[in-house]
Design a protein around this motif. Structure first.
Motif, PDB file in Angstrom:
ATOM      1  N   LEU A   1       1.706  -3.233   1.307  1.00 15.59           N
ATOM      2  CA  LEU A   1       2.300  -2.507   2.421  1.00 15.59           C
ATOM      3  C   LEU A   1       1.838  -1.055   2.419  1.00 15.59           C
ATOM      4  O   LEU A   1       1.502  -0.492   3.471  1.00 15.59           O
ATOM      5  CB  LEU A   1       3.820  -2.604   2.342  1.00 15.59           C
ATOM      6  N   ALA A   2       1.818  -0.444   1.225  1.00 13.34           N
ATOM      7  CA  ALA A   2       1.402   0.954   1.120  1.00 13.34           C
ATOM      8  C   ALA A   2      -0.047   1.132   1.556  1.00 13.34           C
ATOM      9  O   ALA A   2      -0.391   2.110   2.240  1.00 13.34           O
ATOM     10  CB  ALA A   2       1.596   1.446  -0.311  1.00 13.34           C
ATOM     11  N   LEU A   3      -0.916   0.194   1.184  1.00 11.77           N
ATOM     12  CA  LEU A   3      -2.320   0.285   1.576  1.00 11.77           C
ATOM     13  C   LEU A   3      -2.477   0.159   3.089  1.00 11.77           C
ATOM     14  O   LEU A   3      -3.291   0.854   3.706  1.00 11.77           O
ATOM     15  CB  LEU A   3      -3.127  -0.796   0.860  1.00 11.77           C
ATOM     16  N   ALA A   4      -1.697  -0.744   3.702  1.00 16.11           N
ATOM     17  CA  ALA A   4      -1.750  -0.890   5.155  1.00 16.11           C
ATOM     18  C   ALA A   4      -1.288   0.395   5.838  1.00 16.11           C
ATOM     19  O   ALA A   4      -1.863   0.827   6.851  1.00 16.11           O
ATOM     20  CB  ALA A   4      -0.884  -2.072   5.594  1.00 16.11           C
ATOM     21  N   TYR A   5      -0.264   1.020   5.288  1.00 17.51           N
ATOM     22  CA  TYR A   5       0.242   2.271   5.857  1.00 17.51           C
ATOM     23  C   TYR A   5      -0.793   3.385   5.698  1.00 17.51           C
ATOM     24  O   TYR A   5      -1.031   4.173   6.627  1.00 17.51           O
ATOM     25  CB  TYR A   5       1.552   2.637   5.174  1.00 17.51           C
ATOM     26  N   ALA A   6      -1.428   3.451   4.533  1.00 16.65           N
ATOM     27  CA  ALA A   6      -2.454   4.468   4.303  1.00 16.65           C
ATOM     28  C   ALA A   6      -3.610   4.317   5.289  1.00 16.65           C
ATOM     29  O   ALA A   6      -4.165   5.314   5.785  1.00 16.65           O
ATOM     30  CB  ALA A   6      -2.964   4.375   2.869  1.00 16.65           C
ATOM     31  N   ASP A   7      -3.973   3.071   5.595  1.00 17.25           N
ATOM     32  CA  ASP A   7      -5.055   2.836   6.550  1.00 17.25           C
ATOM     33  C   ASP A   7      -4.678   3.343   7.932  1.00 17.25           C
ATOM     34  O   ASP A   7      -5.501   3.950   8.639  1.00 17.25           O
ATOM     35  CB  ASP A   7      -5.379   1.346   6.593  1.00 17.25           C
ATOM     36  N   SER A   8      -3.440   3.113   8.355  1.00 19.04           N
ATOM     37  CA  SER A   8      -2.989   3.607   9.661  1.00 19.04           C
ATOM     38  C   SER A   8      -2.998   5.131   9.702  1.00 19.04           C
ATOM     39  O   SER A   8      -3.434   5.740  10.692  1.00 19.04           O
ATOM     40  CB  SER A   8      -1.583   3.083   9.969  1.00 19.04           C
ATOM     41  N   LEU A   9      -2.520   5.764   8.635  1.00 20.73           N
ATOM     42  CA  LEU A   9      -2.477   7.224   8.600  1.00 20.73           C
ATOM     43  C   LEU A   9      -3.881   7.820   8.616  1.00 20.73           C
ATOM     44  O   LEU A   9      -4.123   8.877   9.216  1.00 20.73           O
ATOM     45  CB  LEU A   9      -1.714   7.696   7.361  1.00 20.73           C
ATOM     46  N   ARG A  10      -4.810   7.145   7.980  1.00 21.63           N
ATOM     47  CA  ARG A  10      -6.186   7.637   7.924  1.00 21.63           C
ATOM     48  C   ARG A  10      -6.791   7.753   9.326  1.00 21.63           C
ATOM     49  O   ARG A  10      -7.611   8.624   9.596  1.00 21.63           O
ATOM     50  CB  ARG A  10      -7.023   6.705   7.051  1.00 21.63           C
ATOM     51  N   ARG A  11      -6.331   6.895  10.231  1.00 19.54           N
ATOM     52  CA  ARG A  11      -6.875   6.907  11.589  1.00 19.54           C
ATOM     53  C   ARG A  11      -6.504   8.174  12.353  1.00 19.54           C
ATOM     54  O   ARG A  11      -7.147   8.517  13.349  1.00 19.54           O
ATOM     55  CB  ARG A  11      -6.386   5.687  12.363  1.00 19.54           C
ATOM     56  N   ILE A  12      -5.461   8.858  11.915  1.00 26.53           N
ATOM     57  CA  ILE A  12      -5.096  10.118  12.580  1.00 26.53           C
ATOM     58  C   ILE A  12      -5.322  11.306  11.644  1.00 26.53           C
ATOM     59  O   ILE A  12      -4.764  12.383  11.844  1.00 26.53           O
ATOM     60  CB  ILE A  12      -3.640  10.098  13.092  1.00 26.53           C
ATOM     61  N   GLY A  13      -6.137  11.097  10.616  1.00 28.10           N
ATOM     62  CA  GLY A  13      -6.573  12.204   9.776  1.00 28.10           C
ATOM     63  C   GLY A  13      -5.649  12.570   8.641  1.00 28.10           C
ATOM     64  O   GLY A  13      -5.809  13.642   8.044  1.00 28.10           O
ATOM     65  N   ILE A  14      -4.706  11.711   8.313  1.00 31.88           N
ATOM     66  CA  ILE A  14      -3.783  11.984   7.204  1.00 31.88           C
ATOM     67  C   ILE A  14      -4.229  11.201   5.976  1.00 31.88           C
ATOM     68  O   ILE A  14      -4.505  10.005   6.060  1.00 31.88           O
ATOM     69  CB  ILE A  14      -2.341  11.607   7.574  1.00 31.88           C
ATOM     70  N   GLU A  15      -4.298  11.880   4.855  1.00 34.06           N
ATOM     71  CA  GLU A  15      -4.694  11.224   3.607  1.00 34.06           C
ATOM     72  C   GLU A  15      -3.449  10.896   2.782  1.00 34.06           C
ATOM     73  O   GLU A  15      -2.711  11.800   2.370  1.00 34.06           O
ATOM     74  CB  GLU A  15      -5.633  12.117   2.800  1.00 34.06           C
ATOM     75  N   LEU A  16      -3.222   9.612   2.559  1.00 30.72           N
ATOM     76  CA  LEU A  16      -2.091   9.160   1.746  1.00 30.72           C
ATOM     77  C   LEU A  16      -2.609   8.660   0.409  1.00 30.72           C
ATOM     78  O   LEU A  16      -3.442   7.742   0.346  1.00 30.72           O
ATOM     79  CB  LEU A  16      -1.328   8.040   2.454  1.00 30.72           C
TER      80      LEU A  16
END
Length: 652
Positions: free
Chosen positions: A502-517
């Motif tokens: 779940l965390a990896l899926a969330y990180a991928d979504s955030l990456r699309r708007i320039g946020i690094e998780l």
């Protein structure tokens, strides 16, 4: 029909027979260091993690009047009662034989082996630091009174056989059972109760410190009575919280330091004693022969196994594989995906393992991605809302959770306390003073988390970017920059690898708007220590609730606990409106008032976007080897109660 009458009627519906093909049951349990494997969610537990998981005057009597009143003269003088309730009458009358979901003729014997995930370094469940071994609180220690699992508002005699609660709930007297004994045979005395209060109020968990600070003074009443006079900060629930007080031995803890974690077995008085300890790997409990509480009505038919053993595994997947080999007697499955995909092994097919699915009607609680508002930029509600829009809930629910779960919409999802539609008149009366100080959306439809059902993730990410732009964020070279020019990057702290997909899926979504998780998994000790010190950006956690919410909400969301290290207010939420609603909740005199306060509190907390809600199961899943049984025609409100199970072949 009033709210309580209607609600009680719903509680007493009979369970669907387990042979019914559409029967389903289960709940998403706690993950990481707070997971509970055996005991159902309990107010007793809330009173600890507060539970434990506490302020406000509703009583007419002032402290000065209480001090001036004779010590022997509470507000009324009827005969002490067998039970204490929040509202109405207890389900079980004085002189009842046993609980409906317990079999007083169940055979005794055998060993129940269970899995626990993680590790432990402590046998004292009442201190802040350390990870306590499973089962210690409920099995090794006894409390003044005991709660039941088929009603939300009652306590019955345990160490205290009778209770006298004043009409104004400002004075409560407990009368100790003369048979109550510690495991070394010494009697439990009023001095032990006084010592417990003083010790936990000074050095116990934050919930104990806060709850017991509401005791103005204590005084013995005869040889076995102890009377508590409460301060003006006490609420209607305070006597109930005191009833769940664990009892410590003054003699033992005087000789052994209390405040630090320990692996020395403390002196207890519960139905089991700690028999074996392999630190971090295994703990075994042995049933106390001729235990003094065996014939208490509230416990007849309970604690039927001679031994209860918890075997520890660092990973729940490994624990599952161990169960498949027969290393454990019973497994309570908290993972709906695993239940749907991994329980078709040969022992199930040939009948050696039984699969049980049972419905429950307890609230979902709030499991989600919690943001630490003590740290910027999470102190900006626009940022928090944007992060909520970035979760691809539809994809996660379908692909990672295989459609087994429902989305949580608030802490009281799956219960009559959940908000529904716009606020009722009763809710509006509570919320009106805070208009302009809480989000305007609080006064509209009930909170629904952002979803990617239908429209997909792209539209949600556009809305998230708009919110972040409004909050002063900019984009440069594909990276989102905070108002101070630094890249927006933060860490999600995990307690186990269970939530990594779940965390990896969330990180991928955030990456699309320039946020690094950054995703970081910590070992159990490090995880607990970081949560205790509020040293995190975001975590996945679970706030359990009951159908009688109250004191625990202050440690979850109250400003009074936001700065207390070790409290359950992980988000740092500190709003006067929340404090006022918690006060109303704690002091509610009627079930309808409690329901309105709970729903209003849910609205305010959820519209603050401090937690991105995840998913829950409205079913309990249990798999077990051999000839285990339970009362099948009862319907415990909170789901099956493992303490009442037995093994048919135990006496052979």
């Amino acid at each position: 029909m009033g709210w309580l009458t209607a609600f009680s009627a719903r509680l007493r519906r009979r369970a669907v027979p387990s042979s019914d093909p559409w029967l389903c049951a289960g709940s998403e349990g706690r993950t990481g260091p707070h997971r509970r494997v055996v005991l159902p969610v309990a107010l007793a537990l809330l009173a600890l993690t507060l539970p434990a998981p506490l302020a406000r005057p509703a009583a007419a009597q002032t402290d000065e009047a209480a001090a001036a009143a004779p010590a022997h003269a509470p507000a009324h003088a009827p005969a002490p009662a067998h039970a204490m309730v929040m509202y109405g009458e207890p389900r079980y009358p004085d002189g009842f034989a046993h609980l409906d979901y317990a079999n007083p003729d169940a055979p005794r014997g055998g060993t129940l082996t269970l899995a626990a995930v993680g590790s432990f370094d402590n046998l004292n469940p009442f201190v802040v630091f350390g990870r306590t071994a499973e089962g210690v609180r409920g099995y090794h220690f006894a409390s003044l009174m005991a709660r039941t699992w088929d009603e939300p508002f009652s306590l019955y005699g345990y160490v205290a056989e009778r209770v006298d609660l004043a009409d104004d709930r400002r004075t409560v007297t407990f009368y100790l059972n003369p048979a109550a004994r510690f495991h070394d045979g010494t009697p439990i005395t009023v001095d032990d109760v006084i010592f417990t209060v003083e010790t936990l109020r000074e050095d116990g968990l934050p919930g104990f410190r806060r709850n017991y600070a509401r005791i103005d003074r204590m005084e013995p009443v005869g040889e076995r009575g102890i009377r508590f006079h409460l301060t003006s900060e006490a609420d209607r629930e305070t006597p109930m919280i005191l009833g769940l007080m664990p009892i410590l031995s003054r003699a033992w803890f005087t000789e052994h330091p209390f405040g630090d974690p320990t692996l020395e077995v403390p002196l207890g008085s519960g139905p089991y004693r700690i028999a074996e300890v392999d630190p971090g790997r295994r703990i075994a409990f042995q049933r106390v022969e001729e235990w003094w509480g065996d014939e208490l009505p509230v416990f007849r038919g309970h604690f039927n196994f001679d031994r209860i053993v918890f075997e520890y595994f660092l990973d729940d997947g490994v624990a599952m594989e161990a169960f498949r080999t027969g290393a454990q007697s019973l497994r309570r499955e908290w993972d709906g995906v695993r239940w749907a995909s991994l329980y078709d092994f040969p022992a199930v097919a040939d009948g050696r393992v039984t699969l049980l699915a049972e419905p429950h009607r307890r609230p979902s609680g709030l499991r989600g991605l919690a943001m630490n508002t003590r740290r910027p930029p999470f102190d900006d509600i626009r940022v928090r809302e944007a992060l909520a829009y970035a979760l691809d809930s539809a994809w996660i629910g379908s692909n990672l959770l295989l459609g087994q779960y429902e989305r949580i919409t608030g802490m009281f999802t799956n219960s009559p306390l959940a908000p529904d539609g716009p606020p009722s008149e009763a809710e509006l009366a509570l919320l009106a003073p805070w208009r302009g100080l809480v989000p305007d959306r609080v006064f509209g439809p009930a909170y629904q988390p952002p979803t990617t059902e239908g429209g997909g993730l792209r539209a949600n990410l556009r809305h998230a970017r708009d919110l972040l732009t409004e909050a002063g964020f900019t984009v440069a070279d594909g990276r989102l920059l905070r108002p101070d020019g630094r890249p927006f990057a933060f860490e999600l702290l995990l307690a186990s690898n269970r939530d990594e997909p779940l965390a990896l899926a969330y990180a991928d979504s955030l990456r699309r708007i320039g946020i690094e998780l950054t995703i970081r998994q910590a070992d159990n000790v490090a995880y607990v220590n970081r949560l205790t010190a509020f040293d995190f950006d975001m975590v996945i956690d679970h706030w359990n609730v009951t159908l009688s919410p109250g004191a625990e909400q202050d440690l979850y969301w109250g400003s009074r606990s936001a700065a207390i290290e070790g409290s359950r207010n992980l988000t740092g939420l500190a709003l006067p409106a929340v404090d006022a609603l918690i006060d109303t909740l704690e002091n509610a005199e009627e079930p309808e008032e409690l329901a309105a306060a709970a729903s209003a509190l849910d609205r305010v907390v959820m519209w603050e976007f401090v937690v991105i809600p995840l998913f829950y199961l409205d079913e309990d899943y249990i798999a077990y080897w051999g000839d285990l049984h339970r009362v099948e025609d009862a319907d415990p409100l909170y789901g099956t109660v493992l303490e009442t199970w037995w093994e048919d072949s135990a006496g052979e």
